[in-house]
Motif scaffolding. Sequence first.
Motif, mmCIF file in Angstrom:
data_model
loop_
_atom_site.group_PDB
_atom_site.id
_atom_site.type_symbol
_atom_site.label_atom_id
_atom_site.label_comp_id
_atom_site.label_asym_id
_atom_site.label_seq_id
_atom_site.Cartn_x
_atom_site.Cartn_y
_atom_site.Cartn_z
ATOM 1 N N PRO A 1 0.828 -1.215 0.000
ATOM 2 C CA PRO A 1 0.000 0.000 0.000
ATOM 3 C C PRO A 1 0.862 1.264 0.000
ATOM 4 C CG PRO A 1 -0.645 -1.479 1.790
ATOM 5 C CD PRO A 1 0.590 -2.043 1.170
ATOM 6 N N GLY A 2 0.279 2.317 -0.522
ATOM 7 C CA GLY A 2 0.989 3.585 -0.547
ATOM 8 C C GLY A 2 1.218 4.053 -1.958
ATOM 9 N N THR A 3 2.291 4.782 -2.130
ATOM 10 C CA THR A 3 2.584 5.402 -3.417
ATOM 11 C C THR A 3 2.812 4.370 -4.510
ATOM 12 O OG1 THR A 3 3.623 7.195 -2.218
ATOM 13 C CG2 THR A 3 4.067 7.077 -4.567
ATOM 14 N N SER A 4 3.500 3.286 -4.188
ATOM 15 C CA SER A 4 3.792 2.296 -5.226
ATOM 16 C C SER A 4 2.504 1.654 -5.758
ATOM 17 C CB SER A 4 4.752 1.234 -4.705
ATOM 18 O OG SER A 4 4.212 0.609 -3.553
ATOM 19 N N ARG A 5 1.505 1.455 -4.901
ATOM 20 C CA ARG A 5 0.241 0.886 -5.360
ATOM 21 C C ARG A 5 -0.492 1.890 -6.251
ATOM 22 N NH1 ARG A 5 -3.687 -2.074 -1.284
ATOM 23 N NH2 ARG A 5 -1.933 -3.500 -1.286
ATOM 24 N N SER A 6 -0.439 3.169 -5.886
ATOM 25 C CA SER A 6 -1.072 4.186 -6.721
ATOM 26 C C SER A 6 -0.412 4.245 -8.092
ATOM 27 C CB SER A 6 -0.978 5.557 -6.058
ATOM 28 O OG SER A 6 -1.633 5.547 -4.817
ATOM 29 N N LEU A 7 0.898 4.178 -8.130
ATOM 30 C CA LEU A 7 1.614 4.183 -9.408
ATOM 31 C C LEU A 7 1.284 2.934 -10.214
ATOM 32 C CD1 LEU A 7 5.107 5.547 -8.319
ATOM 33 C CD2 LEU A 7 3.356 6.719 -9.647
ATOM 34 N N ALA A 8 1.155 1.807 -9.529
ATOM 35 C CA ALA A 8 0.805 0.569 -10.226
ATOM 36 C C ALA A 8 -0.583 0.675 -10.845
ATOM 37 C CB ALA A 8 0.870 -0.612 -9.257
ATOM 38 N N LYS A 9 -1.522 1.248 -10.111
ATOM 39 C CA LYS A 9 -2.880 1.380 -10.646
ATOM 40 C C LYS A 9 -2.933 2.363 -11.816
ATOM 41 C CE LYS A 9 -5.315 -0.488 -6.855
ATOM 42 N NZ LYS A 9 -6.598 -1.082 -6.756
ATOM 43 N N ILE A 10 -2.150 3.426 -11.763
ATOM 44 C CA ILE A 10 -2.066 4.348 -12.892
ATOM 45 C C ILE A 10 -1.486 3.612 -14.105
ATOM 46 C CG2 ILE A 10 -0.856 6.398 -13.778
ATOM 47 C CD1 ILE A 10 -1.142 7.565 -10.917
ATOM 48 N N GLY A 11 -0.448 2.816 -13.868
ATOM 49 C CA GLY A 11 0.134 2.018 -14.942
ATOM 50 C C GLY A 11 -0.854 1.032 -15.529
ATOM 51 N N ILE A 12 -1.682 0.432 -14.676
ATOM 52 C CA ILE A 12 -2.705 -0.512 -15.142
ATOM 53 C C ILE A 12 -3.716 0.210 -16.026
ATOM 54 C CG2 ILE A 12 -4.628 -1.972 -14.383
ATOM 55 C CD1 ILE A 12 -2.835 -2.696 -11.936
ATOM 56 N N TRP A 13 -4.128 1.412 -15.631
ATOM 57 C CA TRP A 13 -5.058 2.182 -16.465
ATOM 58 C C TRP A 13 -4.440 2.497 -17.823
ATOM 59 C CZ3 TRP A 13 -10.023 2.719 -16.471
ATOM 60 C CH2 TRP A 13 -10.745 2.598 -15.291
ATOM 61 N N ILE A 14 -3.173 2.858 -17.832
ATOM 62 C CA ILE A 14 -2.502 3.169 -19.097
ATOM 63 C C ILE A 14 -2.429 1.925 -19.981
ATOM 64 C CG2 ILE A 14 -0.273 3.837 -20.114
ATOM 65 C CD1 ILE A 14 0.061 5.710 -17.644
ATOM 66 N N VAL A 15 -2.035 0.793 -19.399
ATOM 67 C CA VAL A 15 -1.950 -0.461 -20.158
ATOM 68 C C VAL A 15 -3.326 -0.853 -20.688
ATOM 69 C CG1 VAL A 15 -1.530 -2.946 -19.909
ATOM 70 C CG2 VAL A 15 0.126 -1.305 -19.029
ATOM 71 N N THR A 16 -4.367 -0.693 -19.875
ATOM 72 C CA THR A 16 -5.722 -1.034 -20.313
ATOM 73 C C THR A 16 -6.144 -0.155 -21.480
ATOM 74 O OG1 THR A 16 -6.319 -1.740 -18.080
ATOM 75 C CG2 THR A 16 -8.127 -1.209 -19.577
ATOM 76 N N PHE A 17 -5.888 1.134 -21.393
ATOM 77 C CA PHE A 17 -6.263 2.057 -22.474
ATOM 78 C C PHE A 17 -5.518 1.722 -23.757
ATOM 79 C CE2 PHE A 17 -5.573 5.982 -24.884
ATOM 80 C CZ PHE A 17 -6.891 6.300 -25.179
ATOM 81 N N VAL A 18 -4.214 1.497 -23.659
ATOM 82 C CA VAL A 18 -3.419 1.186 -24.841
ATOM 83 C C VAL A 18 -3.866 -0.142 -25.454
ATOM 84 C CG1 VAL A 18 -1.077 0.609 -25.624
ATOM 85 C CG2 VAL A 18 -1.449 2.582 -24.133
ATOM 86 N N THR A 19 -4.155 -1.124 -24.614
ATOM 87 C CA THR A 19 -4.629 -2.423 -25.105
ATOM 88 C C THR A 19 -5.965 -2.277 -25.816
ATOM 89 O OG1 THR A 19 -3.500 -3.546 -23.286
ATOM 90 C CG2 THR A 19 -5.226 -4.774 -24.416
ATOM 91 N N ALA A 20 -6.907 -1.577 -25.192
ATOM 92 C CA ALA A 20 -8.225 -1.390 -25.804
ATOM 93 C C ALA A 20 -8.100 -0.636 -27.119
ATOM 94 C CB ALA A 20 -9.151 -0.652 -24.847
ATOM 95 N N PHE A 21 -7.284 0.403 -27.144
ATOM 96 C CA PHE A 21 -7.090 1.188 -28.369
ATOM 97 C C PHE A 21 -6.459 0.331 -29.459
ATOM 98 C CE2 PHE A 21 -4.585 4.034 -31.081
ATOM 99 C CZ PHE A 21 -5.590 4.882 -31.519
ATOM 100 N N GLY A 22 -5.455 -0.454 -29.103
ATOM 101 C CA GLY A 22 -4.770 -1.302 -30.082
ATOM 102 C C GLY A 22 -5.681 -2.373 -30.657
ATOM 103 N N ILE A 23 -6.460 -3.024 -29.809
ATOM 104 C CA ILE A 23 -7.372 -4.065 -30.302
ATOM 105 C C ILE A 23 -8.454 -3.446 -31.175
ATOM 106 C CG2 ILE A 23 -9.094 -5.772 -29.595
ATOM 107 C CD1 ILE A 23 -7.338 -6.414 -27.204
ATOM 108 N N MET A 24 -8.994 -2.308 -30.775
ATOM 109 C CA MET A 24 -10.016 -1.668 -31.598
ATOM 110 C C MET A 24 -9.437 -1.183 -32.935
ATOM 111 S SD MET A 24 -12.973 -1.905 -30.591
ATOM 112 C CE MET A 24 -13.619 -2.725 -29.171
#
Length: 172
Positions: A126-149
């Motif tokens: 928990p803490g900053t590293s988890r927040s950074l991980a979740k931001i990274g997950i959002w970025i990966v999800t967006f890039v994946t969705a954009f790439g597949i579409m």
Amino acid sequence: RGFAARKSQSTAPETTNLMLSRLQTVVRRTQRLPMAATVRYFSADGDKVGNTAGGQAVKRATNNFLDMSVTEIHHRANLALAVATPIAFALSPSIINYPVDLALGVLIPVHSHICLNLVAADYVPPGTSRSLAKIGIWIVTFVTAFGIMKVNLCGPGVTESIKCLWRKPKKE
């Protein structure tokens, strides 16, 4: 004056503690509620949108989805992927496969986003590293969705792209 000063000093932390305990109670209650119930719980002015005809139609259409928990969304995405993937490979290459490819273009990022969030919750401290991980997950999800579409809308589709990995190259 001394008593009043001591009294005001002692009530400030008590008031803060009372406010924090109330906030914790609200957070605990909303964590158990589905999304739509949480939105309705925090609605201050009642249901302004739901009083119109359009609002009623939207409410009926979205209530079932909004009342699902993340676990239910994940389970339904798993089921949809288990059904849609073999159908996509059986129908490809044909125009009938186009809607299945579009559905896979939504289901794959939703499924991976939820799973990666569960991994982050379990293994990232928990803490900053988890927040950074979740931001990274959002970025990966967006890039994946954009790439597949992009592959689905401008290319051969996700199913044909995967199937071409096992095809022999054409000799010229």
